[in-house]
Design an enzyme around this catalytic site. Structure first.
Site, PDB file in Angstrom:
ATOM      1  N   ALA A   1      -1.163  20.503  10.662  1.00 14.77           N
ATOM      2  CA  ALA A   1      -1.861  18.851  10.862  1.00 14.77           C
ATOM      3  C   ALA A   1      -2.176  18.885  10.031  1.00 14.77           C
ATOM      4  O   ALA A   1      -3.121  19.892   9.888  1.00 14.77           O
ATOM      5  CB  ALA A   1      -2.024  18.085  11.614  1.00 14.77           C
TER       6      ALA A   1
ATOM      7  N   GLY B   1       1.146  -1.209   0.063  1.00 10.07           N
ATOM      8  CA  GLY B   1      -0.213  -0.074   0.474  1.00 10.07           C
ATOM      9  C   GLY B   1       0.696   1.189  -0.099  1.00 10.07           C
ATOM     10  O   GLY B   1       1.750   1.177  -0.081  1.00 10.07           O
TER      11      GLY B   1
ATOM     12  N   GLU C   1       5.585  20.491   6.062  1.00 12.88           N
ATOM     13  CA  GLU C   1       4.641  20.260   5.085  1.00 12.88           C
ATOM     14  C   GLU C   1       2.978  20.851   5.602  1.00 12.88           C
ATOM     15  O   GLU C   1       3.432  21.477   6.927  1.00 12.88           O
ATOM     16  CB  GLU C   1       3.950  19.341   5.217  1.00 12.88           C
ATOM     17  CG  GLU C   1       4.953  17.741   4.968  1.00 12.88           C
ATOM     18  CD  GLU C   1       4.627  16.742   4.751  1.00 12.88           C
ATOM     19  OE1 GLU C   1       4.383  15.858   3.383  1.00 12.88           O
ATOM     20  OE2 GLU C   1       4.033  15.991   6.010  1.00 12.88           O
ATOM     21  N   HIS C   2       2.927  21.965   4.546  1.00 10.99           N
ATOM     22  CA  HIS C   2       0.957  22.263   4.950  1.00 10.99           C
ATOM     23  C   HIS C   2       1.084  23.441   5.822  1.00 10.99           C
ATOM     24  O   HIS C   2      -0.046  23.814   6.439  1.00 10.99           O
ATOM     25  CB  HIS C   2       0.357  20.962   5.766  1.00 10.99           C
ATOM     26  CG  HIS C   2      -0.082  19.918   5.339  1.00 10.99           C
ATOM     27  ND1 HIS C   2       0.532  18.765   6.020  1.00 10.99           N
ATOM     28  CD2 HIS C   2       0.158  19.117   4.301  1.00 10.99           C
ATOM     29  CE1 HIS C   2       0.149  17.388   5.901  1.00 10.99           C
ATOM     30  NE2 HIS C   2       0.125  18.169   3.971  1.00 10.99           N
TER      31      HIS C   2
ATOM     32  N   GLU D   1       4.043  19.122   1.002  1.00 10.53           N
ATOM     33  CA  GLU D   1       2.863  18.829   1.019  1.00 10.53           C
ATOM     34  C   GLU D   1       2.727  20.121   0.924  1.00 10.53           C
ATOM     35  O   GLU D   1       2.966  21.029   2.268  1.00 10.53           O
ATOM     36  CB  GLU D   1       2.246  17.857   1.060  1.00 10.53           C
ATOM     37  CG  GLU D   1       2.156  16.726   1.079  1.00 10.53           C
ATOM     38  CD  GLU D   1       1.268  15.539   1.257  1.00 10.53           C
ATOM     39  OE1 GLU D   1       1.040  14.609   0.650  1.00 10.53           O
ATOM     40  OE2 GLU D   1       0.810  16.417   2.248  1.00 10.53           O
TER      41      GLU D   1
ATOM     42  N   TRP E   1       5.850  20.264  10.568  1.00  5.17           N
ATOM     43  CA  TRP E   1       3.834  19.607  10.025  1.00  5.17           C
ATOM     44  C   TRP E   1       2.845  20.780  10.995  1.00  5.17           C
ATOM     45  O   TRP E   1       2.863  20.135  12.098  1.00  5.17           O
ATOM     46  CB  TRP E   1       3.942  17.903  10.082  1.00  5.17           C
ATOM     47  CG  TRP E   1       2.340  17.101  10.195  1.00  5.17           C
ATOM     48  CD1 TRP E   1       2.389  16.996   8.267  1.00  5.17           C
ATOM     49  CD2 TRP E   1       1.411  16.742  10.821  1.00  5.17           C
ATOM     50  NE1 TRP E   1       0.965  17.260   8.651  1.00  5.17           N
ATOM     51  CE2 TRP E   1       0.446  16.173   9.503  1.00  5.17           C
ATOM     52  CE3 TRP E   1       1.407  16.666  11.919  1.00  5.17           C
ATOM     53  CZ2 TRP E   1      -0.513  15.704  10.464  1.00  5.17           C
ATOM     54  CZ3 TRP E   1       0.595  16.049  12.213  1.00  5.17           C
ATOM     55  CH2 TRP E   1      -0.617  15.518  11.070  1.00  5.17           C
TER      56      TRP E   1
END
Length: 849
Positions: free
Chosen positions: A692, A441, A724-725, A746, A690
């Site tokens: 969230a 996965g 990220e974010h 991201e 990060w």
């Protein structure tokens, strides 16, 4: 309603019919209840409705309750050292069969006052004798399947008295964070007045009033202030103190001063000290070579002690430990899906050979060998991370680690299917390594360093990975971005047609400090800096060993004041596993200080403070902990060097390794800046910063954080940078000669629309922005992905924005639209093809310009 909830409800109903009344026996009636209303802390809480504070609120209708494991505790801070005569525990239905009452002067080192075995619940009234500021109930064995639960935890005794101390000769302001109302120019910053040098100075603009202030880090009793004026002196001024930097108390008013050196005896308490100039003695501004602040030493509390035990959440084992597999399984069962839980665990394996072990690691669980070399601790078995808890999706397997041991996998290949913030360091794998989950996965890692893998590494479904200073027997594939530096056996660069970017050596590296056993003595090994490294650092092990006595072992319940006192005494910090709420910024001011965490120890700044500041000094090592933003906005969660820092640290840089930042997810979190690097020559080696995108307290404004990493210092190197974010720039680089090797990003999923992220006529903030003023910068292996779930129609202008100059070079850059949720128009500036469609096909540039 679950069985535990039903049991609590029934017990609470009975309790409400006849609530117990707790009072000390008449013989001790003269002793005061010292604990009521005081600050309480605990190893865990069952839920938000049963906090530690409920055990000391004087209300027998509220209670504290813990998680359902034996090793739990609740403690109360009496506010000052006291003589303790009695402890009364009013148990709810979930009581302790065996427990200890302990006392501590600092919340770190504990002494047993009373041990209770065979408890039967109800009310326990215990006569004790001892002195301390902190009192704790340490559970040993529960009497029920639930946790521990107390209606009230009462401590009786007499408050202590503090003996006056002497005015210390040491300068408590030196190296601390300073600020000013203004500066004359960039060469006269506020920090120059507290750097210990009489050849550097602060100077202000030529106007009245002006001020200079210093943050001592903790509240202290101030007894004397020394001022060394340059020719531009203050004629009239006030010396002031403040607890919060907002409300000021005047300690001394000076009129008609004539400059030069002057000392002023004062009396007051505060964390912040300020010189407030009201009238200048010359036509220029105010100018100070140095400000020294002296504080009162002595008193009853005594110094913070180094060394001691490793606390309740460190599990030390050896090959003869009974039921060892059961210990691993018990922690894994609890932590497998506890993505935002409060428990933290560290397994430490003494040197030896462990047969037939499968140590599965869940969230906030670390495993490390205690040898000086990885091969000192041999596991004939596995250390496993898989994704069964998330239906075979490994993209959320965060916050865990393995370090400093050897593995001979049971079937020839070990599985380490992790995402971000899951370092695999200093490991010898005597076989292969599979980085994908069972079933192949999705996976989104990852980081390996100082590791020898005899067999082949199979990333399979891993989107990206960074490997540094290691050796591999082979590497089978990659999806988007596989970057290697200093890795023997790494595949050759093929970014034109594939995922690989390979540099023969790592320009600067220094391995993370680690705990080990020297005979029966714990020590921390601090590896030396390497330049142009290739392959593992061991068994040569260049570096320094520090005895554990030189570390303050921070344990759950320790206060920020005690932590800062330990640092001021010259101790290093070893954070044992736990969650630490801070009411003061932790200030690291001494060169070569080590701040090391075990088991993903977590720092939470409360009340809008910053979590951690590092002075502009040589060789600080920050490693192995998580900073989790508090509900009140912090300006900067981690600051390395004050604004305007400029000292040369190239010979002995500060390093930040496996230090992770989180804003939201575990609850609402807010910060303007996550990490700001002002010092020069800093090396950031593996971080995940990060904001969230899931969990609790998540929303465009709910967990707003504008910037991930801001670099103002020169000659800063990042290796393994995951950010990220963020609401604005994920990385903003203002310093010269910066370098990044591997970057994964991201963009913020939850941007509500294009208008919310449009600035300067540009749609979307770049993931990685190099300021227009920068002349030299270089980076390799960079990727930014968009997944605009709130508005999939957003077309971001570019992933990367840099000035076009001969000294600016980017290598192996790509942008990717994840499933067509938003797109990129370009890769760098206005260069590179747009992304399109839903097939997650990268748009790439091999080199820019």
């Amino acid at each position: 309603m679950g069985l535990r909830s039903l049991g609590v409800a029934l017990a609470s109903t009975v309790a409400l019919i006849a609530l117990p009344v707790v009072a000390p026996p008449s013989a001790l009636a003269a002793d005061a209840n010292l604990s009521q209303g005081r600050t309480a802390a605990s190893s865990s809480t069952e839920n938000a409705g049963t906090p530690a504070a409920a055990a000391v609120d004087g209300d027998t209708g509220t209670r504290w309750s813990s998680a359902a494991t034996d090793d739990q505790w609740v403690q109360v801070d009496l506010g000052a050292t006291a003589s303790i005569s009695q402890v009364v525990l009013n148990w709810e239905a979930a009581y302790a069969a065996d427990y200890k009452i302990q006392v501590s002067p600092d919340g770190g080192s504990w002494t047993d006052l009373r041990t209770v075995t065979g408890g039967d619940g109800g009310t326990d009234t215990l006569t004790v004798s001892g002195q301390g500021r902190y009192v704790r109930m340490q559970g040993i064995h529960r009497a029920t399947p639930w946790g521990y639960s107390l209606w009230e935890f009462q401590v009786f005794g007499t408050p202590g008295t503090t003996q006056p101390g002497s005015c210390a000769a040491a300068n408590s302001a030196q190296g601390k964070t300073a600020s000013a109302s203004s500066t004359e120019n960039a060469g006269t910053p506020a920090s120059a007045a507290v750097d210990g040098s009489d050849s550097t100075r602060w100077s202000s603009q030529a106007a009245d009033p002006q001020w200079l202030r210093v943050d001592l880090g903790v509240s202290q009793d101030i007894c004397k202030i020394d001022l060394n004026w340059e020719a531009a002196y203050g004629k009239d001024f006030q010396l002031q103190a403040s607890a919060d930097g907002q409300s000021w108390t005047t300690l001394k008013t000076v009129a008609g001063a004539i400059g030069g050196r002057a000392s002023y005896e004062v009396s007051g308490t505060g964390r912040y000290v300020r010189m407030l100039g009201t009238a200048r003695g010359t036509a220029y501004g105010y100018s100070l070579w140095e400000v020294a602040v002296h504080t009162t030493s002595g008193g009853t509390s005594g110094p913070v002690q180094g060394g001691g035990d490793l606390g309740p959440n460190v599990i030390v084992v050896d090959p003869s430990t009974p039921n060892l597999q059961q210990k691993f399984d018990q922690v894994f069962t609890q932590q497998e899906s506890a993505q935002f839980g409060s428990e933290r665990y560290q397994f430490l394996l003494k040197p030896g050979t462990y047969n037939g072990i499968n140590a599965q690691l869940g969230f906030y669980t670390s495993i490390s060998g205690l040898g000086l070399n990885p091969d000192d601790t041999q596991i004939n078995g596995d250390i496993t991370v898989d994704a069964g808890w998330f239906n075979g999706n490994a993209t959320q397997n965060f916050w865990r680690s393995a370090e400093n041991l050897a593995i001979t996998p049971s079937n020839g290949t070990d599985r380490w299917a992790v995402a971000q913030a899951a370092p695999f360091r200093r490991i010898h794998v005597k076989g292969g390594l599979n980085l994908a989950p069972n079933g192949y996965g999705w996976a989104s890692g990852g980081y390996i360093a100082d590791t020898k893998i005899d067999g082949t590494v199979g990333p399979y479904s891993q989107q990206q990975w960074y490997t540094r200073d290691s050796s591999v027997g082979g590497w089978t594939n990659g999806v988007w971005n596989m970057t290697f530096t200093g890795v023997q056996g790494a595949p050759a660069t093929n970014f034109d047609t594939g995922p690989y970017t390979t540099l023969d050596t790592t320009p600067i590296s220094r391995e993370k400090p680690f705990l080990y056993l020297d005979g029966n003595d714990y020590k921390v090994f601090v590896p030396a800096k390497r330049t142009n490294a290739r392959g593992v650092s061991w068994p040569a092990n260049a570096g320094t060993s520090l005895p554990i006595s030189q570390f303050y072992l921070v344990k759950p319940g320790a206060t920020a004041a005690t932590i800062n006192t330990a640092l001021a005494q010259g101790l290093n910090l070893l954070f044992t596993p736990g969650v630490y709420h801070l009411d003061q910024t932790i200030n690291v001011t001494r060169s070569d200080t080590v701040v090391l965490g075990l088991g993903l120890a977590t720092l939470v700044p409360d009340g809008g403070i910053d979590a951690l500041h590092v002075a502009d000094v040589d060789g600080v090592r920050l490693a192995g902990f998580l900073i989790d933003a508090g509900a009140t906005r912090s300006d900067t969660l981690l600051q390395i060097g004050p604004a305007g820092a400029g000292a040369d640290h190239s010979a002995n840089p500060t390093t930040m390794q496996d230090v992770f930042i989180r804003i939201g997810g575990a609850g609402p979190g807010l910060a303007t800046n996550s990490v700001v690097v002002n010092s020069d020559d800093v090396v950031i080696d593996h971080t995940w910063i990060w904001r969230a995108d899931h969990g609790q307290g998540v929303g465009w404004e709910t967990n707003r954080a504008d910037y991930g990493l801001v670099v103002n210092g020169d000659d800063v190197l990042t290796t393994g940078l995951f950010v990220e974010h963020f609401n604005k720039y994920d990385v903003l680089w203002n310093g010269e000669r910066g370098r990044t090797i591997f970057f994964q990003n991201e963009k913020a999923y939850d941007a509500p629309n294009a208008a919310a992220i449009t600035h300067d006529g540009i749609v979307g903030y770049a993931a990685y922005k190099v300021a227009d003023t920068v002349n030299v910068h270089e980076a390799w292996g960079l990727g930014s992905y968009c997944n605009y779930t709130s508005d999939p129609s957003i077309v971001q202008r570019h992933g990367f924005q840099v000035p076009v100059k001969t000294g600016i070079k980017l290598h192996s850059i790509q942008v990717i639209s994840l499933g067509g949720k938003g797109q990129y128009a370009h890769v760098v500036n206005d260069a590179g093809a747009p992304t399109s469609g839903t097939d997650t096909i990268p748009s790439k540039i091999t080199q820019f310009p």
